[in-house]
Design a protein around this motif. Structure first.
Motif: not given
Length: 168
Positions: A1-20, A62-67
């Motif tokens: 399910m794609i949803r708006k990210a929340v600040l609680g997602d930051l640790n997971n996002i940064m782990e994905i960034i590190k691996e990427t 996964g994540f995506i920024c759209v603006n």
């Protein structure tokens, strides 16, 4: 399910960034590094409501920024259309969720989001050495419209656009 990210997602996002970043560097793609993107970039995206995550059973797949933010470097490029566009930034897929269509799903979500907001045009860019993103854009019928210098990187960034159907 794609949803708006929340600040609680930051640790997971940064782990994905590190691996990427580790993976990118393994094939000499230095688009992302210790300077960019950082946690503050994603926190800012979240605060503005521009970051979305694909949440699979509580795991950020996964994540995506759209603006609507177009880098100044977009000026002067020969874009296909002269109209309001949504722009795709900072996208990555969790290493453990690769090859499951997450990237395609996130990109299709960006298209649907644009249409839902009355926008029928997307723009994006990626480093010329980012073979995976370049392939994804081409697979999803984005048109290569040119290249730009960006973030002080040695190689150019490729810029893409896509006109969307109103019936997505």
């Amino acid at each position: 399910m794609i949803r708006k990210a929340v600040l609680g997602d930051l640790n997971n996002i940064m782990e994905i960034i590190k691996e990427t970043i580790e993976e990118m560097h393994s094939y000499n793609n230095y688009q992302w590094d210790e300077n960019y993107p950082q946690s503050k970039d994603f926190a800012n995206d979240i605060e503005k409501g521009d970051l979305y995550v694909d949440d699979i059973n509580g795991q950020v797949a996964g994540f995506i920024c759209v603006n609507y933010v177009e880098p100044d470097e977009y000026n002067g490029l020969d874009w296909s259309f002269d109209e309001k566009a949504m722009v795709i930034h900072r996208m990555a897929v969790n290493f453990n969720c690769r090859n499951k269509g997450i990237g395609i799903s996130l990109m299709k979500f960006a298209e649907e989001l644009a249409v839902a907001n009355g926008v029928k045009y997307l723009k994006t860019d990626t480093y010329s050495l980012n073979t995976k993103m370049n392939s994804l854009f081409k697979k999803l019928d984005f048109k290569l419209i040119g290249e730009m210098s960006f973030l002080g990187k040695e190689k150019p960034f490729y810029c893409y656009d896509k006109l969307l159907s109103r019936s997505i």
